[in-house]
Design a protein around this motif. Structure first.
Motif, mmCIF file in Angstrom:
data_model
loop_
_atom_site.group_PDB
_atom_site.id
_atom_site.type_symbol
_atom_site.label_atom_id
_atom_site.label_comp_id
_atom_site.label_asym_id
_atom_site.label_seq_id
_atom_site.Cartn_x
_atom_site.Cartn_y
_atom_site.Cartn_z
ATOM 1 N N ASP A 145 -90.001 -34.757 -15.490
ATOM 2 C CA ASP A 145 -90.496 -35.428 -14.073
ATOM 3 C C ASP A 145 -89.180 -34.854 -13.182
ATOM 4 N N SER A 146 -89.527 -35.021 -11.868
ATOM 5 C CA SER A 146 -88.498 -34.862 -11.083
ATOM 6 C C SER A 146 -88.851 -35.525 -9.693
ATOM 7 N N THR A 147 -87.683 -35.828 -8.840
ATOM 8 C CA THR A 147 -87.972 -36.183 -7.721
ATOM 9 C C THR A 147 -88.074 -35.424 -6.438
ATOM 10 N N VAL A 148 -87.422 -34.134 -6.832
ATOM 11 C CA VAL A 148 -87.620 -33.038 -6.000
ATOM 12 C C VAL A 148 -88.238 -31.774 -6.564
ATOM 13 N N GLN A 149 -89.121 -31.098 -5.951
ATOM 14 C CA GLN A 149 -89.277 -29.843 -6.175
ATOM 15 C C GLN A 149 -88.885 -28.722 -5.272
ATOM 16 N N LEU A 150 -88.395 -27.860 -5.789
ATOM 17 C CA LEU A 150 -87.895 -26.750 -4.853
ATOM 18 C C LEU A 150 -88.111 -25.240 -5.704
ATOM 19 N N ARG A 151 -88.787 -24.297 -4.767
ATOM 20 C CA ARG A 151 -89.636 -23.205 -4.813
ATOM 21 C C ARG A 151 -89.017 -22.200 -4.197
ATOM 22 N N MET A 152 -88.439 -21.295 -4.951
ATOM 23 C CA MET A 152 -87.821 -19.975 -4.194
ATOM 24 C C MET A 152 -87.681 -18.670 -5.275
ATOM 25 N N SER A 153 -87.365 -17.531 -4.769
ATOM 26 C CA SER A 153 -87.417 -16.272 -5.677
ATOM 27 C C SER A 153 -86.126 -16.455 -6.415
ATOM 28 N N SER A 154 -85.924 -15.848 -7.500
ATOM 29 C CA SER A 154 -84.665 -15.729 -8.303
ATOM 30 C C SER A 154 -83.780 -14.999 -7.506
ATOM 31 N N ASP A 155 -84.041 -14.028 -6.879
ATOM 32 C CA ASP A 155 -83.365 -13.069 -5.941
ATOM 33 C C ASP A 155 -82.486 -14.134 -4.714
ATOM 34 N N ASN A 156 -83.526 -14.865 -4.275
ATOM 35 C CA ASN A 156 -82.829 -15.782 -3.213
ATOM 36 C C ASN A 156 -81.972 -16.721 -3.847
ATOM 37 N N SER A 157 -82.255 -17.222 -4.884
ATOM 38 C CA SER A 157 -81.205 -18.013 -5.664
ATOM 39 C C SER A 157 -79.825 -17.400 -5.635
ATOM 40 N N ASN A 158 -79.905 -16.249 -6.113
ATOM 41 C CA ASN A 158 -78.682 -15.548 -6.418
ATOM 42 C C ASN A 158 -78.020 -15.277 -4.866
ATOM 43 N N ARG A 159 -78.696 -15.024 -3.992
ATOM 44 C CA ARG A 159 -78.291 -14.931 -2.787
ATOM 45 C C ARG A 159 -77.757 -16.223 -2.351
ATOM 46 N N PHE A 160 -78.489 -17.225 -2.316
ATOM 47 C CA PHE A 160 -77.852 -18.608 -1.904
ATOM 48 C C PHE A 160 -76.384 -18.876 -2.341
ATOM 49 N N TRP A 161 -76.391 -18.727 -3.590
ATOM 50 C CA TRP A 161 -74.850 -18.932 -4.291
ATOM 51 C C TRP A 161 -73.930 -18.125 -4.069
ATOM 52 N N GLN A 162 -74.206 -17.064 -3.408
ATOM 53 C CA GLN A 162 -72.992 -16.424 -2.876
ATOM 54 C C GLN A 162 -72.888 -16.478 -1.387
ATOM 55 N N GLY A 163 -73.471 -17.262 -0.828
ATOM 56 C CA GLY A 163 -73.527 -17.716 0.623
ATOM 57 C C GLY A 163 -74.187 -16.698 1.620
ATOM 58 N N LYS A 164 -75.236 -16.018 1.019
ATOM 59 C CA LYS A 164 -75.803 -14.976 1.870
ATOM 60 C C LYS A 164 -77.214 -15.467 2.255
ATOM 61 N N LEU A 165 -77.616 -16.803 2.080
ATOM 62 C CA LEU A 165 -78.959 -16.977 2.351
ATOM 63 C C LEU A 165 -78.869 -18.577 3.178
ATOM 64 N N ASN A 166 -79.456 -18.443 4.527
ATOM 65 C CA ASN A 166 -79.438 -19.570 5.066
ATOM 66 C C ASN A 166 -80.501 -20.328 4.766
ATOM 67 N N PHE A 167 -80.153 -21.707 4.090
ATOM 68 C CA PHE A 167 -81.352 -22.349 3.527
ATOM 69 C C PHE A 167 -82.228 -22.926 4.506
ATOM 70 N N THR A 168 -81.743 -23.555 5.641
ATOM 71 C CA THR A 168 -82.743 -24.083 6.738
ATOM 72 C C THR A 168 -83.359 -23.022 7.156
ATOM 73 N N LEU A 169 -82.940 -21.922 7.426
ATOM 74 C CA LEU A 169 -84.048 -20.648 7.951
ATOM 75 C C LEU A 169 -84.732 -20.154 7.112
ATOM 76 N N ALA A 170 -84.478 -20.224 5.672
ATOM 77 C CA ALA A 170 -85.420 -19.847 4.786
ATOM 78 C C ALA A 170 -86.329 -20.583 4.584
ATOM 79 N N MET A 171 -86.339 -22.009 4.609
ATOM 80 C CA MET A 171 -87.330 -22.993 4.795
ATOM 81 C C MET A 171 -88.234 -22.779 5.939
#
Length: 212
Positions: A143-169
Motif C-alpha cells: 500500500d502507499s499514500t502517493v502514486q508516482l508514475r514516470m519513465s525510468s529515463d525521466n527518473s534518471n534525468r530528475f536525479w541529475q537535476g535535468k528534469l523540471n518536475f513541476t513542468l513535467a507534471m
C-alpha cells in the motif's frame, strides 16, 4: 514504342483515387493551354497541394515501399532492465530515506510513495516512516499514500537535476496521485542529493548514464 503510363493523383473529390493518364515517360501530362482555371493544374494552392505527381513503376512491377528515416536524437532507454533501475533509482531513494532532512520533513506524515516506472517497467515503494525501500514483486502489493508514475529515463534525468518536475507534471510526463502536497514538499530537499546520485553512477562505472 509505347511509353509506360503515368499515375497522377486525382483532384478535389478524387484526390485519393489514382487514375492512369497517357503522357511522356515518367512525367505528368502538361495542362491544356486553354485551361480556364489554372488552379486545377497548380501543385500548390496556399499551403495545400491539389495536384500531386506519383512516380510509379510500370504495371507488373512491384512498388518499393520506403520507411521514413528515424527522427534524429531518438535513443533507446537509458536503463537496460529493471534491475538497473532498482540499483540506481532504488539506491538513491535508500539514501534519501536515511537523510535527516527527509526524516524530519516526513515525520508524522506516514508518507509512502509507490513509484511506477516504464521503459523498462519497474516498481519501487519508498517507505519514509519505516526508512526502507522495496522493489519488484515485493513492492507490487504494498500500500502507499502517493502514486508516482514516470519513465525510468525521466527518473534518471530528475536525479541529475535535468528534469523540471513541476513542468513535467503539467506536460503529463509525470503523474502524481494521492497526498500530493506532502510529496511535493520533498522536492526542494532532493537537490542536495543530485551530486550524490551522480557519484553513485560514477563509482559504479556507469558514466554512460550521466547526462552531459
Amino acid at each position: 514504342m509505347a511509353h509506360p503510363p503515368t499515375y497522377v493523383a486525382g483532384q478535389r473529390a478524387s484526390r485519393h483515387r489514382l487514375r492512369v493518364l497517357g503522357g511522356a515517360p515518367w512525367s505528368a501530362r502538361p495542362p491544356p493551354a486553354d485551361a480556364r482555371d489554372s488552379r486545377r493544374f497548380s501543385p500548390f494552392v496556399g499551403a495545400k497541394s491539389l495536384f500531386r505527381e506519383v512516380w510509379a513503376r510500370p504495371p507488373g512491377c512491384q512498388t518499393e515501399l520506403r520507411h521514413a528515416p528515424e527522427a534524429k536524437g531518438r535513443s533507446m532507454s537509458t536503463f537496460a532492465n529493471a534491475d538497473e533501475v532498482y540499483t540506481y533509482i532504488g539506491g538513491i531513494f535508500e539514501i534519501a530515506t536515511k537523510e535527516q532532512s527527509f526524516i524530519d520533513a516526513t515525520a508524522g506524515t506516514g508518507l509512502v510513495i509507490k513509484l511506477i516506472q516504464t521503459d523498462p517497467d519497474a516498481v519501487i515503494v519508498i517507505d519514509f516512516p519505516g526508512q526502507k525501500v522495496a522493489t519488484g514483486d515485493a513492492a507490487q502489493s504494498m500500500d502507499s499514500t502517493v502514486q508516482l508514475r514516470m519513465s525510468s529515463d525521466n527518473s534518471n534525468r530528475f536525479w541529475q537535476g535535468k528534469l523540471n518536475f513541476t513542468l513535467a507534471m503539467a506536460q503529463r510526463k509525470v503523474k502524481l496521485d494521492g497526498k500530493r502536497s506532502v510529496a511535493l514538499k520533498l522536492l526542494p530537499l532532493t537537490t542536495g542529493l543530485f551530486d550524490v546520485y551522480k557519484k553513485l553512477l560514477v563509482d559504479s562505472g556507469r558514466e554512460d548514464l550521466l547526462i552531459r
